[in-house]
Design a protein around this motif. Structure first.
Motif, PDB file in Angstrom:
ATOM      1  N   UNK A   1       3.789 -29.583 -21.559  1.00 32.85           N
ATOM      2  CA  UNK A   1       2.775 -28.710 -20.938  1.00 32.85           C
ATOM      3  C   UNK A   1       1.395 -28.994 -21.530  1.00 32.85           C
ATOM      4  N   UNK A   2       1.359 -29.218 -22.844  1.00 31.04           N
ATOM      5  CA  UNK A   2       0.071 -29.537 -23.497  1.00 31.04           C
ATOM      6  C   UNK A   2      -0.484 -30.850 -22.961  1.00 31.04           C
TER       7      UNK A   2
ATOM      8  N   UNK B   1       3.558 -34.479 -11.689  1.00 34.83           N
ATOM      9  CA  UNK B   1       4.258 -33.654 -10.697  1.00 34.83           C
ATOM     10  C   UNK B   1       3.298 -33.205  -9.592  1.00 34.83           C
ATOM     11  N   UNK B   2       3.895 -32.805  -8.476  1.00 38.62           N
ATOM     12  CA  UNK B   2       3.070 -32.323  -7.355  1.00 38.62           C
ATOM     13  C   UNK B   2       2.262 -31.096  -7.758  1.00 38.62           C
ATOM     14  N   UNK B   3       2.903 -30.280  -8.581  1.00 36.37           N
ATOM     15  CA  UNK B   3       2.240 -29.056  -9.020  1.00 36.37           C
ATOM     16  C   UNK B   3       0.990 -29.403  -9.858  1.00 36.37           C
TER      17      UNK B   3
ATOM     18  N   UNK C   1      -4.841 -30.125 -10.505  1.00 41.51           N
ATOM     19  CA  UNK C   1      -6.006 -30.977 -10.793  1.00 41.51           C
ATOM     20  C   UNK C   1      -6.960 -30.992  -9.604  1.00 41.51           C
ATOM     21  N   UNK C   2      -6.397 -31.125  -8.390  1.00 37.70           N
ATOM     22  CA  UNK C   2      -7.246 -31.163  -7.186  1.00 37.70           C
ATOM     23  C   UNK C   2      -8.021 -29.862  -7.031  1.00 37.70           C
ATOM     24  N   UNK C   3      -7.317 -28.747  -7.246  1.00 36.75           N
ATOM     25  CA  UNK C   3      -7.972 -27.438  -7.118  1.00 36.75           C
ATOM     26  C   UNK C   3      -9.084 -27.287  -8.162  1.00 36.75           C
ATOM     27  N   UNK C   4      -8.804 -27.764  -9.362  1.00 35.84           N
ATOM     28  CA  UNK C   4      -9.814 -27.673 -10.435  1.00 35.84           C
ATOM     29  C   UNK C   4     -11.045 -28.493 -10.085  1.00 35.84           C
TER      30      UNK C   4
END
Lengths: 135, 180
Positions: free
Chosen positions: B42-43, A20-22, A27-30
């Motif tokens: 979610x996991x 998903x975009x979220x 991931x990008x922010x991390x």
């Protein structure tokens, strides 16, 4: 590809997932907040030229010392000089004189003839002794 | 492949964008795999995020003799195990479609998806080996590397898995024929 492998491939593709975009943003922010660790390259320290001269000279000196030591071990041991004058004189061996009381044989005939005569004399003496003792 | 190496080198130098480009092709595949090993969607997403972060952080330890995907899957497998041990859920018990993320992502079908069967009848490592072999087309050596197992272990267990899944497939097909 056999039937089972084909079916497994097809069924894997049927699992419908989407990043998903979220999640993409998360991931990008991390990743922006992460600094990749770096392996430290081994530090190669340049040794000064004097080091090589010093080590070479030390090596040569050590080699020379070893050569000297080996050669000094090979020298023959000092021979003690003995002065003849200092030695005690060897005592003279005195051999005892033996009086053998021998008579020299008078050889008047050739040796073979002498031997035969002696044997004959011996035989006569033997017979005489036997007669005397009564045998 | 040269492009991949260039991206790896750029990412090693600290470019997060290069790394994002590098793993772009692997993210969906990894999420699909993680979904089969995690207790919830979610996991699986968290495991994917952790995998990406760990891969970026420890990219210097990647050995170019191996495929990049092998290295990524190795990290993903560890992260999935970590998430599972935190939540302590037996995947074999997830038969309810509402709670099973894998079933949630498979379109309704007359026959059971073979991977659902595989997850039920195979243990975790054998399932992972089977997935890497048949869903990812990995070589025996790459699978062994990803699972930290010997080549012989991988060969033997893939053979056993094949036999088991063959039986499952035949049972499934016979069942659908009987109902049909």
């Amino acid at each position: 590809m056999d039937k089972l492998a084909k079916q497994l491939k097809t069924d894997a593709a049927l699992i419908d997932v989407q990043v998903s975009d979220e999640l993409d943003r998360r991931i990008s922010a991390s990743l922006q907040g992460v600094t990749p660790e770096k392996t430290e390259a081994p530090v190669v320290r340049q040794r000064p030229a004097a080091f090589w001269w010093a080590s070479s000279l030390t090596g040569i000196a050590a080699a020379l010392a070893v050569i000297v030591l080996i050669n000094s071990d090979r020298q023959p041991a000092e021979i003690a000089v003995v002065h003849v004058a200092d030695t005690s004189p060897v005592p003279e061996i005195k051999t005892p004189t033996i009086n053998w009381r021998t008579e020299s044989a008078m050889l008047t005939q050739p040796l073979q003839r002498e031997l035969e005569d002696l044997q004959s004399d011996l035989k006569k003496a033997e017979e005489k002794v036997k007669r005397d003792i009564g045998l | 492949m040269t492009n991949e190496l260039q991206l790896i080198n750029a990412a090693k130098a600290g470019s997060a964008d290069a790394f994002a480009d590098l793993v772009k092709h692997y993210r969906t595949r990894l999420l699909r795999f993680l979904l089969t090993r995690c207790a919830s969607y979610a996991d699986a997403e968290d495991a994917l995020q952790d995998t990406m972060i760990a891969a970026y952080r420890y990219l210097h330890s990647y050995d170019p003799r191996w495929r990049f995907s092998t290295w990524l899957y190795r990290i993903a497998i560890r992260n999935a195990q970590k998430h599972r041990s935190e939540n302590v859920v037996e995947l074999g018990d997830l038969s309810d479609e509402e709670s099973d993320p894998l079933l949630h992502c498979i379109a309704a079908s007359e026959t059971e998806n073979l991977w659902v069967s595989a997850r039920r009848v195979l243990n975790d490592d054998v399932f992972a080996a089977t997935w890497l072999r048949y869903a990812e087309d990995m070589s025996i050596k790459d699978i062994s590397k990803a699972l930290d197992r010997s080549d012989s272990w991988t060969k033997v267990n893939l053979l056993r898995a094949r036999k088991t899944l063959d039986t499952e497939m035949n049972r499934r097909n016979n069942g659908s024929e009987a109902y049909g």
